[in-house]
Scaffold this active site. Structure first.
Site, PDB file in Angstrom:
ATOM      1  N   SER A 245       6.509  -0.718   9.930  1.00  0.00           N
ATOM      2  CA  SER A 245       5.230  -0.572   9.448  1.00  0.00           C
ATOM      3  C   SER A 245       5.037   0.920   8.819  1.00  0.00           C
ATOM      4  CB  SER A 245       4.214  -0.676  10.361  1.00  0.00           C
ATOM      5  OG  SER A 245       2.925  -0.128  10.097  1.00  0.00           O
ATOM      6  N   SER A 246       4.239   1.144   7.889  1.00  0.00           N
ATOM      7  CA  SER A 246       3.954   2.352   7.306  1.00  0.00           C
ATOM      8  C   SER A 246       3.412   3.326   8.181  1.00  0.00           C
ATOM      9  CB  SER A 246       3.072   2.362   5.913  1.00  0.00           C
ATOM     10  OG  SER A 246       3.838   1.366   5.204  1.00  0.00           O
TER      11      SER A 246
ATOM     12  N   GLU B 284       5.440 -11.530   7.296  1.00  0.00           N
ATOM     13  CA  GLU B 284       4.865 -12.248   8.416  1.00  0.00           C
ATOM     14  C   GLU B 284       4.515 -11.353   9.445  1.00  0.00           C
ATOM     15  OE1 GLU B 284       7.667 -15.164   9.937  1.00  0.00           O
ATOM     16  OE2 GLU B 284       6.973 -16.571   8.346  1.00  0.00           O
TER      17      GLU B 284
ATOM     18  N   HIS C 249       9.602  -3.504   3.130  1.00  0.00           N
ATOM     19  CA  HIS C 249       9.066  -3.653   1.614  1.00  0.00           C
ATOM     20  C   HIS C 249      10.139  -3.970   0.836  1.00  0.00           C
ATOM     21  CE1 HIS C 249       5.817  -0.885   2.922  1.00  0.00           C
ATOM     22  NE2 HIS C 249       5.024  -2.132   2.689  1.00  0.00           N
TER      23      HIS C 249
ATOM     24  N   MET D 241       0.904  -1.215  -0.128  1.00  0.00           N
ATOM     25  CA  MET D 241       0.164  -0.032  -0.082  1.00  0.00           C
ATOM     26  C   MET D 241       0.912   1.306  -0.032  1.00  0.00           C
ATOM     27  SD  MET D 241      -3.500  -0.861   2.065  1.00  0.00           S
ATOM     28  CE  MET D 241      -3.076  -0.669   3.688  1.00  0.00           C
ATOM     29  N   GLY D 242       2.143   1.062  -0.441  1.00  0.00           N
ATOM     30  CA  GLY D 242       2.895   2.264  -0.392  1.00  0.00           C
ATOM     31  C   GLY D 242       3.510   2.511   0.769  1.00  0.00           C
TER      32      GLY D 242
END
Ligand code: PAF
Length: 283
Positions: free
Chosen positions: A188-189, A151, A37, A30-31
């Site tokens: 995490s974003s 994960e 990532h 989701m960018g």
């Protein structure tokens, strides 16, 4: 670096370049890309001739409108970061909502053998229908041989494996281990939205998970759970939503410990209004 905003153009490119028995990898995101990532993309690059990275904030998986509105959207920086990997094999698919959903921005309804009712499913209504919808569509659009998921969202990973099995989709789903910053916080974003004070205290989550893991060797699941709950009560900046010890296959909370089963500890915590999740293998 090739960036496609339209599925028809992406398919055109892939049809032309995938002649022969080439492996195609997909890393759905989701960018607001971060090192977690990038580690998925690097794994994908080792095992595929072409790797499609999709960047799409999927509206149907948000149960909270505010979270959807505030979700970071940083396409230009994301593209620059991917360019820094210096690979011609990476193709970006960054569609608008209409390219994926047309006029009907709704999730399909899925059954994932009950995996969808536990933990995140219980606290985020409809979330996994949204995830199932977008991942199935991305599989149909990209037609990857291999797809990579972190994960950190372990329940999501198990649900996507179930989606593939139940719908007999021709793709191999590969789970990749959690990428953490040096202080242990799972990347995490959403971390980018933490206040300074919340960012400083957030590593407490993984620290507590590690202690829970060492206790799990000698204590009952109930004792470990109560201990975790007590730790968070002493921590005014973090609010525990749940800590659950569950079987990795059924995701059902543990009843009695069995040496034949594999368990993980799953946690969701609010740091202010930012919701963070994490998990750890216990045995
Ligand atoms: O894990 C995520 O970022 C999303 O849930 C995913 C798999 C890209 C689907 O939107």
């Amino acid at each position: 670096m090739k960036v496609y905003h339209k599925k028809a153009e992406l398919s055109g490119y892939l049809n032309e370049h995938l002649k022969g028995a080439k492996e195609l990898g997909l890393v759905p995101t989701m960018g607001a890309l971060h090192k977690g990532h990038l580690s998925l993309i690097e794994t994908a690059l080792k095992n595929n001739d072409i790797v499609v990275v999709s960047i799409f904030v999927n509206p149907t998986q948000f149960d909270n409108q505010d979270d959807l509105t505030k979700y970071p959207r940083t396409l230009k920086t994301d593209i620059d970061l991917l360019k820094s990997l210096n690979s011609d094999a990476i193709i970006i698919y960054a569609p608008a909502v209409e390219d994926v959903y047309g006029e009907d921005i709704n999730a399909e309804t899925f059954s994932f053998d009950g995996l969808e009712f536990e933990m995140e499913g219980a606290f985020r209504k409809g979330h996994f229908d949204g995830v199932g919808t977008i991942v199935k569509r991305l599989f149909e659009i990209v037609k990857p041989s291999n797809a990579y998921f972190g994960e950190k969202d372990f329940q999501q990973l198990q649900i996507i494996k179930k989606l593939v099995a139940l719908h007999q989709l021709p793709v191999k789903v590969i789970g990749c281990s959690i990428y953490r910053s040096d202080d242990g916080l799972a990347l995490s974003s959403r971390n980018a939205r933490l206040t300074k004070a919340h960012r400083e205290i957030a590593p407490f989550i993984y620290k507590t998970l590690k202690s829970a893991k060492s206790m799990f060797g000698t204590k009952s699941a109930k004792q470990v759970t109560e201990w975790v709950e007590k730790q968070f009560k002493k921590q005014p900046l973090l609010e525990l939503e749940y800590f659950t010890i569950a079987d990795v296959l059924t995701l059902k909370p543990i009843k009695r410990k069995s040496t034949k089963k594999t368990y993980r500890g799953f946690i969701a915590v609010y740091a202010g209004d930012i919701r963070l999740i994490d998990n750890i293998a216990l045995n």
